[in-house]
Design a protein around this motif. Structure first.
Motif, short mmCIF file in Angstrom:
data_model
loop_
_atom_site.label_atom_id
_atom_site.label_comp_id
_atom_site.label_asym_id
_atom_site.label_seq_id
_atom_site.Cartn_x
_atom_site.Cartn_y
_atom_site.Cartn_z
N GLN A 180 0.83 -1.21 0.00
CA GLN A 180 0.00 0.00 0.00
C GLN A 180 0.87 1.26 0.00
OE1 GLN A 180 -3.24 0.15 -0.45
NE2 GLN A 180 -3.36 2.36 -0.25
N TRP A 181 2.03 1.16 0.63
CA TRP A 181 2.96 2.31 0.68
C TRP A 181 3.36 2.75 -0.73
CZ3 TRP A 181 7.64 1.65 -1.64
CH2 TRP A 181 8.06 0.33 -1.87
N LEU A 182 3.48 1.80 -1.65
CA LEU A 182 3.88 2.14 -3.02
C LEU A 182 2.73 2.86 -3.73
CD1 LEU A 182 5.88 2.07 -5.33
CD2 LEU A 182 5.19 -0.30 -5.79
N LYS A 183 1.54 2.36 -3.54
CA LYS A 183 0.37 3.02 -4.15
C LYS A 183 0.22 4.44 -3.61
CE LYS A 183 -4.43 2.06 -5.27
NZ LYS A 183 -5.51 1.05 -5.12
N GLU A 184 0.40 4.59 -2.31
CA GLU A 184 0.31 5.91 -1.70
C GLU A 184 1.42 6.83 -2.23
OE1 GLU A 184 0.44 5.04 2.48
OE2 GLU A 184 -1.61 4.27 2.47
N ARG A 185 2.59 6.27 -2.45
CA ARG A 185 3.71 7.05 -3.00
C ARG A 185 3.38 7.57 -4.39
NH1 ARG A 185 9.74 4.68 -4.25
NH2 ARG A 185 10.54 6.55 -5.21
N VAL A 186 2.80 6.72 -5.23
CA VAL A 186 2.47 7.12 -6.61
C VAL A 186 1.48 8.28 -6.61
CG1 VAL A 186 1.33 6.37 -8.74
CG2 VAL A 186 2.98 4.86 -7.60
N TYR A 187 0.49 8.22 -5.71
CA TYR A 187 -0.56 9.24 -5.70
C TYR A 187 -0.26 10.44 -4.83
CZ TYR A 187 -3.49 6.04 -8.33
OH TYR A 187 -4.00 5.22 -9.30
N SER A 188 0.87 10.45 -4.14
CA SER A 188 1.23 11.58 -3.29
C SER A 188 1.72 12.76 -4.13
CB SER A 188 2.34 11.17 -2.31
OG SER A 188 3.58 11.00 -3.00
N GLU A 189 1.80 13.91 -3.51
CA GLU A 189 2.32 15.10 -4.19
C GLU A 189 3.75 14.86 -4.64
OE1 GLU A 189 2.37 18.57 -6.06
OE2 GLU A 189 0.60 17.79 -5.05
N GLU A 190 4.56 14.28 -3.77
CA GLU A 190 5.95 13.97 -4.13
C GLU A 190 5.99 12.96 -5.28
OE1 GLU A 190 10.05 13.87 -4.33
OE2 GLU A 190 8.72 15.33 -3.38
N GLY A 191 5.11 11.99 -5.26
CA GLY A 191 5.04 11.00 -6.34
C GLY A 191 4.72 11.65 -7.68
N ARG A 192 3.79 12.60 -7.67
CA ARG A 192 3.45 13.32 -8.90
C ARG A 192 4.63 14.13 -9.41
NH1 ARG A 192 -1.55 13.38 -6.28
NH2 ARG A 192 -1.18 15.38 -5.26
N ARG A 193 5.40 14.73 -8.50
CA ARG A 193 6.59 15.48 -8.91
C ARG A 193 7.63 14.52 -9.51
NH1 ARG A 193 5.64 18.69 -4.22
NH2 ARG A 193 6.98 17.36 -2.97
N GLN A 194 7.79 13.37 -8.88
CA GLN A 194 8.74 12.39 -9.39
C GLN A 194 8.32 11.89 -10.78
OE1 GLN A 194 8.88 9.44 -6.29
NE2 GLN A 194 10.58 10.46 -5.26
N LEU A 195 7.03 11.63 -10.97
CA LEU A 195 6.56 11.16 -12.26
C LEU A 195 6.77 12.22 -13.35
CD1 LEU A 195 3.34 9.23 -11.18
CD2 LEU A 195 5.47 8.26 -12.06
N ALA A 196 6.65 13.49 -12.99
CA ALA A 196 6.92 14.56 -13.97
C ALA A 196 8.39 14.55 -14.37
CB ALA A 196 6.52 15.91 -13.39
N LYS A 197 9.27 14.35 -13.40
CA LYS A 197 10.70 14.27 -13.70
C LYS A 197 11.01 13.04 -14.54
CE LYS A 197 12.17 16.68 -9.55
NZ LYS A 197 12.84 16.52 -8.24
N ILE A 198 10.30 11.95 -14.26
CA ILE A 198 10.53 10.71 -15.00
C ILE A 198 10.12 10.87 -16.46
CG2 ILE A 198 9.72 8.32 -15.20
CD1 ILE A 198 9.82 8.29 -12.06
#
Length: 76
Positions: free
Chosen positions: A39-57
């Motif tokens: 669940q921690w991974l799913k929460e990471r993907v949907y978190s604000e930090e996760g969204r920033r990381q996905l933009a960088k990716i």
């Protein structure tokens, strides 16, 4: 041949799968993030930090395309 005595141990070079691009459009039903205990991974993907990381990716994917390799190859 010259050795300088340096070793490296990579930990999660693909950022738990984020760099592969499989989480770019959310969490797929068949991904590790849907498994009990991750669940921690799913929460990471949907978190604000996760969204920033996905933009960088996404930028990393563009760079990999220009270099003629996959994002995973570039990351590793």
């Amino acid at each position: 041949m010259c050795f300088i005595g340096v070793g490296a141990m990579t930990w999660s070079p693909l950022a738990c799968g984020l760099i592969t691009g499989k989480y770019s459009d959310g969490v797929p039903d068949c991904s590790r993030a849907t498994i009990k205990g991750y669940q921690w991974l799913k929460e990471r993907v949907y978190s604000e930090e996760g969204r920033r990381q996905l933009a960088k990716i996404k930028e990393l994917h563009l760079l990999a395309d220009r270099l003629g390799c996959t994002p995973a190859q570039l990351a590793i």
